[in-house]
Design a protein around this motif. Structure first.
Motif, PDB file in Angstrom:
ATOM      1  N   ASN A   1       0.858  -1.180   0.000  1.00 45.77           N
ATOM      2  CA  ASN A   1       0.000   0.000   0.000  1.00 45.77           C
ATOM      3  C   ASN A   1       0.902   1.241   0.000  1.00 45.77           C
ATOM      4  O   ASN A   1       1.285   1.736   1.058  1.00 45.77           O
TER       5      ASN A   1
ATOM      6  N   SER B   1       2.375   4.875   0.115  1.00 43.06           N
ATOM      7  CA  SER B   1       1.938   6.134   0.721  1.00 43.06           C
ATOM      8  C   SER B   1       2.128   7.264  -0.276  1.00 43.06           C
ATOM      9  O   SER B   1       3.256   7.630  -0.615  1.00 43.06           O
TER      10      SER B   1
ATOM     11  N   ALA C   1       0.491  -2.082  -7.194  1.00 40.66           N
ATOM     12  CA  ALA C   1       0.070  -1.960  -5.797  1.00 40.66           C
ATOM     13  C   ALA C   1      -1.300  -2.605  -5.568  1.00 40.66           C
ATOM     14  O   ALA C   1      -2.035  -2.911  -6.510  1.00 40.66           O
ATOM     15  N   ASP C   2      -1.637  -2.812  -4.292  1.00 39.19           N
ATOM     16  CA  ASP C   2      -2.934  -3.384  -3.923  1.00 39.19           C
ATOM     17  C   ASP C   2      -3.946  -2.313  -3.526  1.00 39.19           C
ATOM     18  O   ASP C   2      -5.147  -2.513  -3.640  1.00 39.19           O
ATOM     19  N   MET C   3      -3.454  -1.200  -3.037  1.00 37.47           N
ATOM     20  CA  MET C   3      -4.292  -0.047  -2.717  1.00 37.47           C
ATOM     21  C   MET C   3      -3.380   1.159  -2.580  1.00 37.47           C
ATOM     22  O   MET C   3      -2.157   1.031  -2.631  1.00 37.47           O
ATOM     23  N   TYR C   4      -3.977   2.342  -2.440  1.00 36.62           N
ATOM     24  CA  TYR C   4      -3.206   3.574  -2.251  1.00 36.62           C
ATOM     25  C   TYR C   4      -3.476   4.140  -0.869  1.00 36.62           C
ATOM     26  O   TYR C   4      -4.635   4.318  -0.484  1.00 36.62           O
ATOM     27  N   HIS C   5      -2.394   4.460  -0.153  1.00 29.77           N
ATOM     28  CA  HIS C   5      -2.527   5.040   1.179  1.00 29.77           C
ATOM     29  C   HIS C   5      -2.502   6.567   1.064  1.00 29.77           C
ATOM     30  O   HIS C   5      -1.518   7.149   0.599  1.00 29.77           O
TER      31      HIS C   5
ATOM     32  N   ASP D   1      -7.143   4.178   0.200  1.00 28.10           N
ATOM     33  CA  ASP D   1      -7.203   3.918   1.642  1.00 28.10           C
ATOM     34  C   ASP D   1      -6.898   5.230   2.357  1.00 28.10           C
ATOM     35  O   ASP D   1      -5.751   5.660   2.405  1.00 28.10           O
TER      36      ASP D   1
ATOM     37  N   THR E   1      -4.974  -0.756  11.309  1.00 27.81           N
ATOM     38  CA  THR E   1      -3.657  -0.219  10.981  1.00 27.81           C
ATOM     39  C   THR E   1      -2.917   0.082  12.279  1.00 27.81           C
ATOM     40  O   THR E   1      -3.373   0.887  13.099  1.00 27.81           O
TER      41      THR E   1
ATOM     42  N   GLU F   1      -2.564  -4.325   9.096  1.00 20.76           N
ATOM     43  CA  GLU F   1      -1.708  -3.425   8.320  1.00 20.76           C
ATOM     44  C   GLU F   1      -0.760  -2.684   9.256  1.00 20.76           C
ATOM     45  O   GLU F   1      -1.099  -2.413  10.412  1.00 20.76           O
TER      46      GLU F   1
ATOM     47  N   CYS G   1      -0.535  -6.361   5.374  1.00 20.05           N
ATOM     48  CA  CYS G   1      -0.485  -5.249   4.435  1.00 20.05           C
ATOM     49  C   CYS G   1       0.583  -4.260   4.909  1.00 20.05           C
ATOM     50  O   CYS G   1       0.580  -3.847   6.071  1.00 20.05           O
TER      51      CYS G   1
ATOM     52  N   ILE H   1       2.379  -0.637   4.428  1.00 17.28           N
ATOM     53  CA  ILE H   1       2.366   0.711   3.859  1.00 17.28           C
ATOM     54  C   ILE H   1       3.814   1.095   3.595  1.00 17.28           C
ATOM     55  O   ILE H   1       4.637   1.145   4.510  1.00 17.28           O
TER      56      ILE H   1
END
Length: 225
Positions: A6, A8, A28-32, A63, A135, A173, A193, A195
């Motif tokens: 994730n 940042s 990536a799997d998601m965006y922080h 995210d 998190t 996470e 997960c 970051i």
């Protein structure tokens, strides 16, 4: 489950946002997305307007980490902007946690909760079963580049134990100093997960494609050592 990464976005090259997002979309799997208000933490960083702007090009969930005193003020605007997860700090919602959780879900987003290093998991014990992601901050919030707080390894392990014993579904996470110096211990403790920011990803190479490949190589070398 396979490890999730994730990045940042406050650590990316903001002069090349679109180009870098197009690279990360495929990796990536998601965006922080760190959202700070200058009150809960001293810095001010990204915003719902930033989320709305990049929503036109992102292909994976955003995210949103709310380092703000009043997270309720951000929920509707972030949901409309395209947030996938909305993640307030436990320290800011425990007076009305159930209402906040219900509001996030009612706005079509997944629910995360973030714990500062000094905040124990017991602080969220009455609603831990309701969240999609926990998190664990492994640095004090608000500033990039801080040293890893090793005491968080036992908190991660506790989150893993509770998840396994109770059949909870949350993702575990970690936010803060996820890099080649900590990947192995974090993974062994139960982190699912990661970051990744300045030290874990963006400073590895000027070319983000190369930097990503180096990060994955570092991770695999560490966890398989």
């Amino acid at each position: 489950m396979k490890p999730l990464f994730n990045p940042s976005l406050m650590c990316m090259d903001l002069l090349n946002i679109k180009e870098q997002i197009e690279i990360l979309n495929e990796r990536a799997d998601m965006y922080h997305v760190d959202i700070m208000d200058g009150h809960f933490v001293k810095n001010i960083t990204l915003s719902p307007d930033f989320v709305k702007a990049i929503s036109k090009v992102v292909k994976i969930p955003m995210d949103c980490h709310l380092m703000v005193t009043d997270p309720d003020d951000y929920i509707e605007s972030l949901a409309k902007a395209g947030a996938g997860y909305i993640c307030p700090h436990a320290e800011t919602i425990n007076s009305d946690a159930f209402r906040i959780i219900n509001k996030i879900r009612a706005n079509g987003c997944k629910v995360g909760v973030v714990l500062n290093p000094a905040t124990p998991l017991s602080y969220i014990q009455h609603y831990i079963h309701l969240v999609d992601k926990i998190t664990i901050m492994s640095v004090d919030p608000g500033f990039a580049g801080q040293p890893f707080i090793r005491e968080m390894l036992s908190k991660i392990a506790e989150a893993k134990r509770l998840k396994e014993e109770n059949g909870y579904k949350y993702i575990i996470e970690v936010d803060g100093s996820c890099n080649s110096g900590t990947f192995k211990e974090l993974a062994e403790a139960g982190t699912e997960c990661f970051i990744v920011g300045t030290s874990g990803l963006f400073n590895l190479d000027e070319d983000l494609t190369v930097a990503w490949d180096k990060m994955i190589e570092n991770f695999n070398a560490c966890v398989n050592a």
